[in-house]
Design a protein around this motif. Structure first.
Motif, short mmCIF file in Angstrom:
data_model
loop_
_atom_site.label_atom_id
_atom_site.label_comp_id
_atom_site.label_asym_id
_atom_site.label_seq_id
_atom_site.Cartn_x
_atom_site.Cartn_y
_atom_site.Cartn_z
N UNK A 117 5.28 94.44 46.08
CA UNK A 117 5.27 93.78 47.27
C UNK A 117 4.82 92.30 47.42
N UNK A 118 3.99 92.12 46.09
CA UNK A 118 3.76 90.63 45.86
C UNK A 118 2.90 89.93 47.05
N UNK A 119 1.84 90.66 47.76
CA UNK A 119 1.23 90.31 48.71
C UNK A 119 -0.04 89.41 47.93
N UNK A 120 -0.22 88.15 48.43
CA UNK A 120 -1.36 87.17 47.86
C UNK A 120 -2.58 87.85 48.60
N UNK A 121 -2.76 88.70 49.47
CA UNK A 121 -4.00 89.45 49.81
C UNK A 121 -4.26 90.73 49.43
N UNK A 122 -3.73 91.12 48.41
CA UNK A 122 -3.74 92.41 47.60
C UNK A 122 -4.69 92.22 46.36
N UNK A 123 -5.55 93.25 46.31
CA UNK A 123 -6.42 93.44 44.93
C UNK A 123 -5.75 93.35 43.75
N UNK A 124 -4.50 94.12 43.43
CA UNK A 124 -4.03 94.44 42.41
C UNK A 124 -3.32 93.25 41.99
N UNK A 125 -2.71 92.39 42.80
CA UNK A 125 -2.11 91.14 42.35
C UNK A 125 -3.03 90.25 41.44
N UNK A 126 -4.19 90.12 42.07
CA UNK A 126 -5.10 89.36 41.77
C UNK A 126 -5.75 89.62 40.28
N UNK A 127 -5.77 91.20 40.22
CA UNK A 127 -6.28 91.48 38.71
C UNK A 127 -5.34 91.55 37.96
N UNK A 128 -3.95 91.60 38.15
CA UNK A 128 -2.94 91.38 37.17
C UNK A 128 -3.02 89.91 36.56
N UNK A 162 -6.20 86.03 49.23
CA UNK A 162 -6.13 85.66 50.63
C UNK A 162 -6.49 84.11 51.00
N UNK A 163 -6.43 83.23 49.68
CA UNK A 163 -6.53 82.06 49.95
C UNK A 163 -5.27 80.98 49.55
N UNK A 164 -4.33 81.55 49.01
CA UNK A 164 -3.21 80.77 48.43
C UNK A 164 -1.90 81.66 48.51
N UNK A 165 -0.75 81.01 48.44
CA UNK A 165 0.41 81.66 48.69
C UNK A 165 0.62 82.82 47.77
N UNK A 166 -0.04 82.53 46.58
CA UNK A 166 0.16 83.78 45.16
C UNK A 166 -1.19 83.59 44.71
N UNK A 167 -1.44 84.89 43.97
CA UNK A 167 -2.82 85.02 43.62
C UNK A 167 -3.10 83.91 42.61
N UNK A 168 -4.42 83.23 43.04
CA UNK A 168 -4.71 81.81 42.27
C UNK A 168 -5.68 82.25 41.16
#
Length: 289
Positions: free
Chosen positions: A118-129, A219-225
């Motif tokens: 889903x590639x939501x930049x507000x999702x926890x698993x995107x940041x973890x990966x 939740x601070x950038x278009x992609x997990x930063x």
């Protein structure tokens, strides 16, 4: 609310699923957990002509652990990954992040790989990966390819997944020896998307001095930063490191947008505060490991 009409496909093998996705092309969507897709359909924000339901495909619900890290299959539910003690021991950030994903009823159905797709930049698993430097495996009738987290997330709800491809698993690497991790966020209500979230990784040497410190933001950038903050705390022990300085360093590197949930200034403030908190906790966890 009702979804728009669509043709339903229920493959029972991976080959059948890939054939179906190849046939429907850009007019198809994959249904796994459905915790993001179904609301989009019901609100008519998505209107695919075909749904390819992969829940009947065997062999995609694995959570496997080896020396390199944790590999999560496309149908492994959040709750199953969170409850896996071997996965938590190898990559603690998984359980630390998954406990913050929505509510238990969502985690019981939603899939970890589906969240990544889903590639939501507000999702926890995107940041973890992204923080761990992980990767995903995409399969199609043309074969398989491995995509790094840095290359996979390209924009809000946008990935580099190609038409006809299915994410079959994700790999979360083990943190380096001597490392600790932590995940913290702030939401208006528990289970809501965070106004800001921080996943942190701190690595210590044999003398318990910081050799590396990184943080990933949601939740601070278009992609997990992901930001390298080592310069603010390098060479210090967890009890003497100035983690607040690392937070101030972050504030100068972020340019968040405001919305109805939080102003840009408030998000920047949260990033600063939560960075210090997450790094401090991660360093403490590194000592205990």
């Amino acid at each position: 609310m009702k979804p728009p009409p669509f043709a339903y496909h229920a493959p029972t093998t991976l080959a059948e699923a890939l054939d179906a996705l190849a046939d429907v092309g850009t007019d198809g969507k994959v249904l796994a957990g459905g915790q993001s897709l179904i609301p989009l359909l019901n609100m008519r924000l998505a209107a695919p002509g075909h749904l390819v339901d992969v829940n009947g495909v065997a062999g995609l619900d694995h959570v496997s652990v080896d020396a390199s890290g944790v590999r999560v299959g496309a149908l492994a539910r959040h709750a199953d990954v969170e409850a896996d003690d071997d996965a938590a021991a190898a990559v603690p950030l998984l359980r630390q992040g998954l406990r913050l994903v929505a509510h238990p009823v969502i985690r019981n159905r939603g899939t970890t790989v589906g969240s990544l797709a889903h590639a939501d930049p507000s999702a926890e698993m995107t940041a973890a990966l992204a923080l761990l430097g992980g990767s995903v495996t995409a399969a199609s009738t043309a074969g398989r390819r491995t995509i790094s987290a840095a290359d996979f997330f390209v924009g809000p709800l946008e990935s580099s997944l190609r038409t006809g491809e299915l994410l079959v698993d994700a790999h979360f690497p083990r943190p380096p020896a001597g490392s600790g991790t932590a995940f913290t966020e702030l939401a208006r209500r528990h289970g809501d998307y965070a106004m800001c979230g921080v996943a942190a990784l701190v690595t210590l040497d044999d003398d318990l001095r910081v050799t590396a410190a990184r943080a990933a933001y949601l939740s601070v950038a278009p992609v997990p930063l992901v930001l390298d903050l080592t310069e603010a705390v390098a060479g210090r022990t967890p009890d003497t490191a100035d983690f607040d300085a690392a937070g101030r360093l972050v504030r100068g590197r972020l340019d968040p947008e405001g919305d109805i949930h939080a102003t840009a200034e408030y998000r920047a403030h949260l990033a600063e505060v939560l960075t210090a908190r997450a790094l401090r906790e991660a360093a403490g966890n590194a000592v205990r490991r």
